[in-house]
Design an enzyme around this catalytic site. Structure first.
Site, PDB file in Angstrom:
ATOM      1  N   SER A 210       0.819  -1.217   0.000  1.00  0.00           N
ATOM      2  CA  SER A 210       0.000   0.000   0.000  1.00  0.00           C
ATOM      3  C   SER A 210       0.851   1.264   0.000  1.00  0.00           C
ATOM      4  O   SER A 210       0.412   2.299  -0.488  1.00  0.00           O
ATOM      5  CB  SER A 210      -0.924   0.018   1.214  1.00  0.00           C
TER       6      SER A 210
ATOM      7  N   THR B 153      -1.721   4.362   3.160  1.00  0.00           N
ATOM      8  CA  THR B 153      -2.354   5.016   2.017  1.00  0.00           C
ATOM      9  C   THR B 153      -2.497   6.528   2.201  1.00  0.00           C
ATOM     10  O   THR B 153      -1.990   7.295   1.373  1.00  0.00           O
ATOM     11  CB  THR B 153      -3.699   4.342   1.681  1.00  0.00           C
TER      12      THR B 153
ATOM     13  N   GLU C  26     -10.175   7.002   1.986  1.00  0.00           N
ATOM     14  CA  GLU C  26      -9.736   5.614   1.859  1.00  0.00           C
ATOM     15  C   GLU C  26     -10.696   4.648   2.548  1.00  0.00           C
ATOM     16  O   GLU C  26     -10.999   4.796   3.735  1.00  0.00           O
ATOM     17  CB  GLU C  26      -8.343   5.406   2.464  1.00  0.00           C
TER      18      GLU C  26
ATOM     19  N   ASP D 150      -8.866  -4.234   2.410  1.00  0.00           N
ATOM     20  CA  ASP D 150      -7.574  -4.921   2.405  1.00  0.00           C
ATOM     21  C   ASP D 150      -7.392  -5.827   3.628  1.00  0.00           C
ATOM     22  O   ASP D 150      -6.912  -6.956   3.499  1.00  0.00           O
ATOM     23  CB  ASP D 150      -6.471  -3.856   2.376  1.00  0.00           C
TER      24      ASP D 150
ATOM     25  N   HIS E 138      -6.648  -9.726   3.679  1.00  0.00           N
ATOM     26  CA  HIS E 138      -5.519 -10.406   4.328  1.00  0.00           C
ATOM     27  C   HIS E 138      -6.018 -11.554   5.211  1.00  0.00           C
ATOM     28  O   HIS E 138      -5.380 -12.592   5.305  1.00  0.00           O
ATOM     29  CB  HIS E 138      -4.724  -9.430   5.196  1.00  0.00           C
TER      30      HIS E 138
ATOM     31  N   HIS F  39      -4.159  -2.029  -4.957  1.00  0.00           N
ATOM     32  CA  HIS F  39      -3.756  -3.387  -5.342  1.00  0.00           C
ATOM     33  C   HIS F  39      -4.912  -4.283  -4.979  1.00  0.00           C
ATOM     34  O   HIS F  39      -5.878  -3.820  -4.358  1.00  0.00           O
ATOM     35  CB  HIS F  39      -2.497  -3.834  -4.582  1.00  0.00           C
TER      36      HIS F  39
ATOM     37  N   HIS G  24      -0.880  -9.644  -0.874  1.00  0.00           N
ATOM     38  CA  HIS G  24      -1.415  -8.920  -2.029  1.00  0.00           C
ATOM     39  C   HIS G  24      -1.168  -9.706  -3.310  1.00  0.00           C
ATOM     40  O   HIS G  24      -0.367 -10.640  -3.321  1.00  0.00           O
ATOM     41  CB  HIS G  24      -0.729  -7.556  -2.167  1.00  0.00           C
TER      42      HIS G  24
HETATM   43 ZN   LIG Z   1      -2.563  -4.933   2.521  1.00  0.00          ZN
END
Ligand SMILES: [Zn+2]
Length: 439
Positions: free
Chosen positions: A88, A141, A261, A266, A270, A309, A403
């Protein structure tokens, strides 16, 4: 014949793309304001999953999501490192400044030298600036747009830059909204007090959001990150913060640059936790719809949405099974960790009943046996068994806890949106913004 057909297909695709962008109110002048929204980890499987999640059981009517409505292209995301897979931080630096860097880099290039991004350029152009996130506000980010440090782990240095860095004799940010209290000490002389001295209105919980009435303002509403949407008593917290940000920003004569954001798509990726991911997508989608409505009312605004991503190698369908079951995803009402903790807190004999406290389907005998085995081996193993049940039941696949390098969707709307049509590298997104703004 086949060539002609493919040319026709391209022409149709181009017309469709142009049509998407053309729905937005157009203006020849540079956009006055930019809303840049990043779904962290939001690869194409996530936007697809969200569409079917809204539709429900296979065979139901499928409607386009706000992401489908605004889609104009795709972006590659690879970093400068000798890998195709970005983190990120490198991606934020690419999306902020149009410069590829190494994984971990926050607003610096491969030589660790600072690179000036769109937010700083907006500042120099006299615009108001803000960041909104559901992670801590100094996470990778947002940090990539504001700070310049060699490593994303330098949380304290990043927070200091949010407060102490100056550009054109001003602080970097008029608005900071998200988590991260622990990095902005409220002790005498600490960063929070320094900001109060600089005139920032301050709040410390989501309940106080209404108390922010003017810029500059900061709301640090959680110690570190906000709770996951699925576990939150306010699951549309990003939408609420985006609403407040747009309200505060909209009065600014010179326009604004706002970064929003959806940080935790994300994190659910994960964790390979599909119910968690869909709840985050739902909140992010609401925030995007709100930003789109703002552009409808303020057509001199550019809205760009993308991901940094993809995460988890999410697949809709797994293990050779030609099914995906979003209606089962919707039956899970907690993310894996609180669900596992809830199971651990009861006895082994209470697993089935405690499961039903958070999930709307019964455990099959073999699933219960797997959970019992996990229970005996401790919380981590139980958590894995829980995930396995959910992923098997929903036929959701994951290939990694990290990722992946797949391209990410790009959505754009409003003034200048057509600049983002087609395939691009993620570095070209801010480059095109800068071109549109004449920076
Ligand atoms: Zn991540």
């Amino acid at each position: 014949m086949s060539l002609k057909r493919s040319i026709t297909a391209v022409a149709v695709a181009t017309a469709v793309l142009a049509g998407c962008a053309a729905q937005a109110p157009q203006s020849d002048a540079s956009p006055k304001s930019i809303i840049f929204m990043i779904g962290d980890g939001m690869g194409p499987a996530f936007t697809t999953a969200y569409r079917y999640y809204l539709a429900g059981e296979a065979g139901s009517e499928v409607n386009p999501t706000v992401f489908d409505d605004l889609l104009v292209g795709m972006a590659s995301t690879y970093p400068e490192d000798n890998t195709w897979v970005t983190d990120s931080a490198a991606s934020a630096t690419a999306l902020a400044a149009g410069v590829k860097s190494y994984n971990g880099a926050i607003g610096v290039d491969g030589q660790k030298l600072p690179v000036e991004g769109v937010l700083a350029k907006a500042r120099k152009a006299g615009k108001s600036t803000g960041v909104v996130a559901t992670s801590q506000v100094n996470h990778a980010t947002p940090a990539g747009f504001v700070a310049h440090v060699a490593s994303r782990r330098m949380y304290d240095a990043i927070a200091e830059q949010y407060v102490q860095q100056r550009i054109a004799d001003q602080t970097m940010l008029d608005l900071i909204l998200g988590g991260g209290q622990r990095y902005f000490s409220r002790d005498p002389g600490g960063l929070a007090e320094q900001m109060a001295e600089q005139g920032y209105q301050q709040i410390w919980s989501m309940n106080e959001l209404d108390q922010l009435t003017q810029l500059p303002a900061m709301g640090l509403v959680a110690d570190v990150a906000l709770p996951h949407a699925i576990d939150s008593d306010q699951p549309e917290r990003l939408d609420a913060m985006t609403n407040k940000a747009l309200e505060l920003m909209s009065g600014q004569d010179e326009g604004f640059f706002l970064l929003v954001e959806g940080s935790q798509i994300d994190w659910c990726g994960h964790a390979n936790d599909i119910a968690c991911a869909m709840a985050e997508m739902h909140d992010f989608s609401a925030a995007v719809a709100r930003a789109k409505a703002f552009v409808d009312a303020n057509p001199d605004t550019l809205l760009v949405i993308t991901a940094d991503h993809s995460t988890g190698g999410l697949t809709l369908g797994a293990n050779g099974v030609y099914e995906w079951k979003p209606e089962v995803v919707a039956q899970v009402h907690a993310s894996v960790r609180p669900l596992t903790e809830h199971l651990m807190a009861g006895g082994k004999t209470a697993l089935s009943s405690r499961w039903r406290d958070k999930v709307d389907f019964d455990l099959a005998p073999e699933e219960l046996a797997a959970l019992e085995k996990g229970f005996d081996q401790g919380e981590e193993k139980l958590g894995r068994a829980v995930l396995k049940v959910i992923n098997n039941r929903t036929v959701t696949g994951w290939t990694t806890g990290g990722h992946t390098a797949v391209d990410v969707p790009v959505m754009a709307y409003g003034a200048g949106a057509e600049a983002f049509i087609g395939h691009q590298d993620n570095t070209q997104i801010p480059q095109r913004m800068m071109q549109l703004m004449g920076w």
